[in-house]
Design a protein around this motif. Structure first.
Motif, PDB file in Angstrom:
ATOM      1  N   UNK A  77      14.103  -0.177 -15.666  1.00 45.99           N
ATOM      2  CA  UNK A  77      14.154   0.358 -14.346  1.00 45.99           C
ATOM      3  C   UNK A  77      13.279   1.345 -13.894  1.00 45.99           C
ATOM      4  N   UNK A  78      12.135   1.077 -13.054  1.00 47.75           N
ATOM      5  CA  UNK A  78      11.082   1.975 -12.690  1.00 47.75           C
ATOM      6  C   UNK A  78      11.646   2.999 -11.908  1.00 47.75           C
ATOM      7  N   UNK A  79      11.309   4.222 -12.235  1.00 46.42           N
ATOM      8  CA  UNK A  79      11.747   5.400 -11.231  1.00 46.42           C
ATOM      9  C   UNK A  79      10.465   6.392 -11.338  1.00 46.42           C
ATOM     10  N   UNK A  80      10.197   6.720 -10.022  1.00 42.71           N
ATOM     11  CA  UNK A  80       9.311   7.865  -9.651  1.00 42.71           C
ATOM     12  C   UNK A  80       9.907   8.830  -8.699  1.00 42.71           C
ATOM     13  N   UNK A  81      10.052  10.043  -9.196  1.00 43.03           N
ATOM     14  CA  UNK A  81      10.557  11.133  -8.676  1.00 43.03           C
ATOM     15  C   UNK A  81       9.544  12.126  -8.423  1.00 43.03           C
ATOM     16  N   UNK A  93      -8.710   1.115  -2.941  1.00 40.83           N
ATOM     17  CA  UNK A  93      -7.782   1.620  -3.763  1.00 40.83           C
ATOM     18  C   UNK A  93      -6.751   2.451  -2.916  1.00 40.83           C
ATOM     19  N   UNK A  94      -6.797   2.934  -1.853  1.00 43.38           N
ATOM     20  CA  UNK A  94      -5.996   3.863  -0.936  1.00 43.38           C
ATOM     21  C   UNK A  94      -5.062   2.971  -0.094  1.00 43.38           C
ATOM     22  N   UNK A  95      -5.343   1.883  -0.354  1.00 44.24           N
ATOM     23  CA  UNK A  95      -4.394   0.803   0.776  1.00 44.24           C
ATOM     24  C   UNK A  95      -3.069   0.822  -0.021  1.00 44.24           C
ATOM     25  N   UNK A  96      -2.072   1.118   0.770  1.00 45.38           N
ATOM     26  CA  UNK A  96      -0.659   1.307   0.314  1.00 45.38           C
ATOM     27  C   UNK A  96      -0.176  -0.118  -0.125  1.00 45.38           C
ATOM     28  N   UNK A  97      -0.374  -1.357   0.661  1.00 48.99           N
ATOM     29  CA  UNK A  97       0.001  -2.578   0.313  1.00 48.99           C
ATOM     30  C   UNK A  97      -0.048  -2.994  -0.965  1.00 48.99           C
ATOM     31  N   UNK A  98      -0.690  -2.383  -1.740  1.00 46.43           N
ATOM     32  CA  UNK A  98      -1.155  -2.757  -3.230  1.00 46.43           C
ATOM     33  C   UNK A  98      -0.074  -2.165  -4.136  1.00 46.43           C
ATOM     34  N   UNK A  99       0.421  -1.093  -3.681  1.00 47.05           N
ATOM     35  CA  UNK A  99       1.475  -0.233  -4.840  1.00 47.05           C
ATOM     36  C   UNK A  99       2.627  -0.682  -4.757  1.00 47.05           C
ATOM     37  N   UNK A 100       2.986  -1.005  -5.969  1.00 44.00           N
ATOM     38  CA  UNK A 100       4.379  -1.826  -5.980  1.00 44.00           C
ATOM     39  C   UNK A 100       5.653  -0.907  -6.027  1.00 44.00           C
ATOM     40  N   UNK A 101       5.655   0.446  -6.672  1.00 42.55           N
ATOM     41  CA  UNK A 101       6.519   1.277  -6.992  1.00 42.55           C
ATOM     42  C   UNK A 101       6.572   2.411  -6.193  1.00 42.55           C
ATOM     43  N   UNK A 102       7.672   3.095  -5.554  1.00 44.99           N
ATOM     44  CA  UNK A 102       7.487   4.185  -4.698  1.00 44.99           C
ATOM     45  C   UNK A 102       8.569   5.405  -5.128  1.00 44.99           C
ATOM     46  N   UNK A 103       8.023   6.373  -4.941  1.00 38.80           N
ATOM     47  CA  UNK A 103       9.270   7.640  -5.161  1.00 38.80           C
ATOM     48  C   UNK A 103       9.725   7.727  -3.722  1.00 38.80           C
ATOM     49  N   UNK A 104      10.772   8.409  -3.548  1.00 34.24           N
ATOM     50  CA  UNK A 104      11.678   8.940  -2.368  1.00 34.24           C
ATOM     51  C   UNK A 104      11.032   9.813  -1.536  1.00 34.24           C
ATOM     52  N   UNK A 105       9.809  10.432  -1.733  1.00 30.87           N
ATOM     53  CA  UNK A 105       9.363  11.389  -1.096  1.00 30.87           C
ATOM     54  C   UNK A 105       9.727  12.805  -1.130  1.00 30.87           C
ATOM     55  N   UNK A 106       8.832  13.707  -1.060  1.00 34.33           N
ATOM     56  CA  UNK A 106       9.146  15.159  -0.766  1.00 34.33           C
ATOM     57  C   UNK A 106       8.359  15.710   0.491  1.00 34.33           C
ATOM     58  N   UNK A 107       9.081  16.580   1.140  1.00 30.35           N
ATOM     59  CA  UNK A 107       8.522  17.109   2.625  1.00 30.35           C
ATOM     60  C   UNK A 107       7.603  18.325   2.460  1.00 30.35           C
ATOM     61  N   UNK A 108       6.726  18.259   3.187  1.00 24.43           N
ATOM     62  CA  UNK A 108       5.373  19.298   2.980  1.00 24.43           C
ATOM     63  C   UNK A 108       5.214  19.858   4.398  1.00 24.43           C
ATOM     64  N   UNK A 109       5.656  20.910   4.460  1.00 23.86           N
ATOM     65  CA  UNK A 109       5.730  21.480   6.018  1.00 23.86           C
ATOM     66  C   UNK A 109       4.376  22.857   6.055  1.00 23.86           C
ATOM     67  N   UNK A 121      10.333   4.349 -16.743  1.00 21.37           N
ATOM     68  CA  UNK A 121      10.787   2.708 -16.832  1.00 21.37           C
ATOM     69  C   UNK A 121       9.392   1.852 -17.172  1.00 21.37           C
ATOM     70  N   UNK A 122       8.216   2.522 -17.133  1.00 19.81           N
ATOM     71  CA  UNK A 122       7.189   1.489 -17.593  1.00 19.81           C
ATOM     72  C   UNK A 122       6.055   2.463 -18.180  1.00 19.81           C
ATOM     73  N   UNK A 123       4.950   1.563 -18.835  1.00 18.78           N
ATOM     74  CA  UNK A 123       4.160   2.352 -19.535  1.00 18.78           C
ATOM     75  C   UNK A 123       3.107   2.948 -18.342  1.00 18.78           C
ATOM     76  N   UNK A 124       3.174   4.289 -18.392  1.00 18.97           N
ATOM     77  CA  UNK A 124       2.701   4.961 -17.313  1.00 18.97           C
ATOM     78  C   UNK A 124       1.101   4.783 -17.369  1.00 18.97           C
TER      79      UNK A 124
END
Length: 124
Positions: A1-5, A106-122, A26-29
């Protein structure tokens, strides 16, 4: 189970600094390309910094010279050091992982498979 936090977000005054972290499991970083993205309401998610398995980093023009991406493969953790923050940097920040990316986007978001839930910066 891949997880990014993600962690480390918060509120800061303009000119201040924050350091974001992204803990991966959850994967080989070391075999993945890792990136930081950000999004504000009503706008597309944009890639701002990416680092590959050879520690080669790419930055969006909007953060070049102010933000630094790094990684500690022994700790399976990705970082984003953000300095000289501006109100325009206010957004939800996400880390993401991709097994392969097209070198020309490389900055194109559609190529990225796994995502974290996000953290807010204000920044105010």
């Amino acid at each position: 189970h891949v997880q990014l936090v993600e962690s480390g977000g918060g509120s800061v005054e303009a000119g201040g600094s924050l350091r974001l972290s992204c803990a991966v499991s959850g994967y080989t970083y070391s075999r993945y390309c890792m990136g930081w993205f950000r999004q504000t309401p009503g706008k597309e998610r944009e890639g701002i910094a990416v680092i590959d398995s050879d520690d080669i980093a790419t930055y969006a023009n909007s953060v070049l010279g102010r933000f630094t991406i790094s990684q500690n493969t022994a700790k399976n953790t990705l970082y984003l050091q953000m300095n000289s923050l501006e109100p325009e940097d206010t957004a939800m920040y996400y880390c993401a992982a991709a097994r392969t990316v097209y070198a020309g986007d490389v900055l194109g978001k559609n190529q990225y498979e796994y995502w974290g839930q996000g953290t807010q910066v204000t920044v105010s």
